[in-house]
Design a protein around this motif. Structure first.
Motif, PDB file in Angstrom:
ATOM      1  N   ALA A 147      40.414 101.530 120.824  1.00 47.99           N
ATOM      2  CA  ALA A 147      39.577 101.076 119.759  1.00 47.99           C
ATOM      3  C   ALA A 147      39.974 100.362 118.576  1.00 47.99           C
ATOM      4  O   ALA A 147      39.463  99.276 118.371  1.00 47.99           O
ATOM      5  CB  ALA A 147      38.595 102.437 119.671  1.00 47.99           C
ATOM      6  N   LEU A 188      36.911  91.086 127.190  1.00 43.21           N
ATOM      7  CA  LEU A 188      37.534  92.245 126.345  1.00 43.21           C
ATOM      8  C   LEU A 188      37.069  93.772 126.770  1.00 43.21           C
ATOM      9  O   LEU A 188      38.116  94.395 126.810  1.00 43.21           O
ATOM     10  CB  LEU A 188      37.134  92.168 124.686  1.00 43.21           C
ATOM     11  N   ASP A 189      36.112  94.123 126.953  1.00 44.28           N
ATOM     12  CA  ASP A 189      35.593  94.954 127.455  1.00 44.28           C
ATOM     13  C   ASP A 189      36.257  95.491 128.855  1.00 44.28           C
ATOM     14  O   ASP A 189      36.840  96.644 129.170  1.00 44.28           O
ATOM     15  CB  ASP A 189      33.900  95.203 128.058  1.00 44.28           C
ATOM     16  N   GLU A 190      36.457  94.647 129.814  1.00 45.92           N
ATOM     17  CA  GLU A 190      37.272  94.858 130.989  1.00 45.92           C
ATOM     18  C   GLU A 190      38.807  94.873 130.557  1.00 45.92           C
ATOM     19  O   GLU A 190      39.259  96.042 131.467  1.00 45.92           O
ATOM     20  CB  GLU A 190      36.929  93.633 132.137  1.00 45.92           C
ATOM     21  N   TRP A 212      38.371  91.649 118.460  1.00 47.96           N
ATOM     22  CA  TRP A 212      36.980  91.169 118.126  1.00 47.96           C
ATOM     23  C   TRP A 212      36.311  90.549 116.983  1.00 47.96           C
ATOM     24  O   TRP A 212      35.693  89.655 116.957  1.00 47.96           O
ATOM     25  CB  TRP A 212      36.031  92.319 118.741  1.00 47.96           C
ATOM     26  N   ARG A 235      39.646  86.060 132.538  1.00 47.33           N
ATOM     27  CA  ARG A 235      38.400  86.512 132.730  1.00 47.33           C
ATOM     28  C   ARG A 235      37.378  85.790 132.047  1.00 47.33           C
ATOM     29  O   ARG A 235      36.230  85.648 132.497  1.00 47.33           O
ATOM     30  CB  ARG A 235      38.506  87.925 132.416  1.00 47.33           C
ATOM     31  N   ARG A 252      33.304  89.028 124.975  1.00 49.11           N
ATOM     32  CA  ARG A 252      33.170  90.445 124.946  1.00 49.11           C
ATOM     33  C   ARG A 252      33.259  90.887 126.276  1.00 49.11           C
ATOM     34  O   ARG A 252      34.006  92.221 126.525  1.00 49.11           O
ATOM     35  CB  ARG A 252      31.451  90.808 124.649  1.00 49.11           C
ATOM     36  N   VAL A 253      32.744  90.345 127.317  1.00 49.19           N
ATOM     37  CA  VAL A 253      32.698  90.858 128.685  1.00 49.19           C
ATOM     38  C   VAL A 253      34.369  91.091 128.988  1.00 49.19           C
ATOM     39  O   VAL A 253      34.842  92.099 129.597  1.00 49.19           O
ATOM     40  CB  VAL A 253      32.405  89.985 129.752  1.00 49.19           C
ATOM     41  N   HIS A 267      29.775  86.075 124.175  1.00 52.78           N
ATOM     42  CA  HIS A 267      29.353  86.915 125.419  1.00 52.78           C
ATOM     43  C   HIS A 267      30.397  87.285 126.212  1.00 52.78           C
ATOM     44  O   HIS A 267      30.850  88.202 126.709  1.00 52.78           O
ATOM     45  CB  HIS A 267      27.943  86.611 126.002  1.00 52.78           C
ATOM     46  N   ASP A 327      40.766  96.936 119.823  1.00 54.18           N
ATOM     47  CA  ASP A 327      39.763  95.969 120.234  1.00 54.18           C
ATOM     48  C   ASP A 327      38.853  95.506 119.134  1.00 54.18           C
ATOM     49  O   ASP A 327      38.353  94.478 118.906  1.00 54.18           O
ATOM     50  CB  ASP A 327      38.836  97.131 121.297  1.00 54.18           C
ATOM     51  N   ASP A 337      39.912  96.964 128.234  1.00 56.00           N
ATOM     52  CA  ASP A 337      39.972  98.427 128.106  1.00 56.00           C
ATOM     53  C   ASP A 337      40.868  98.844 126.932  1.00 56.00           C
ATOM     54  O   ASP A 337      41.883  99.617 127.255  1.00 56.00           O
ATOM     55  CB  ASP A 337      40.129  99.191 129.185  1.00 56.00           C
TER      56      ASP A 337
END
Length: 139
Positions: free
Chosen positions: A105, A98-100, A112, A23, A95-96, A92, A108, A102
């Protein structure tokens, strides 16, 4: 008595890192600020290197070392001009991805924090002079 679970195992092992890195590189492919840092037409080898590195770093198989030797991240990236814009674009897209993914916390945040540290450590262009500083400028 059970053994503690490694970060690699906690996030889902190879499958997680394969999805995350794939991704990430989807974003890199179309990013005009970041794509020049990857001069090869085919991003596949870079994707594989990052995937293997992250898997090994987080407790997975040591395939990266077996195929490429010690990571030496600064040395491997010194030939590319990496400034604040490239660092920020890299973060950026990560982060996209990693956000996908899910993740819970705590996992993550752990990943991060490492990615931020690593991205900052690879900056090799002095923004005041527009040239590589190789990490040698005085504090």
């Amino acid at each position: 008595m059970s053994q503690p679970v490694s970060f690699y195992e906690a996030v889902g092992g190879e499958e997680f890192f394969t999805r995350l890195v794939h991704r990430f590189y989807q974003g890199v492919a179309d990013d005009p600020a970041l794509r020049p840092v990857y001069p090869a037409k085919d991003l596949g080898p870079a994707e594989e290197h990052l995937r293997l590195f992250l898997m090994q770093y987080w407790g997975g198989p040591r395939t990266y070392d077996e195929l490429r030797g010690h990571p030496r991240l600064r040395m491997r990236h010194v030939k590319f001009a990496i400034g604040e814009a490239e660092r920020d674009a890299w973060l950026h897209h990560m982060r996209v991805a990693l956000d996908e993914a899910d993740l819970p916390a705590a996992l993550d945040i752990q990943l991060w924090d490492y990615l931020i540290m690593a991205a900052h450590s690879l900056v090799n262009v002095d923004p005041t002079h527009g040239r590589s500083d190789l990490g040698l400028r005085p504090a």
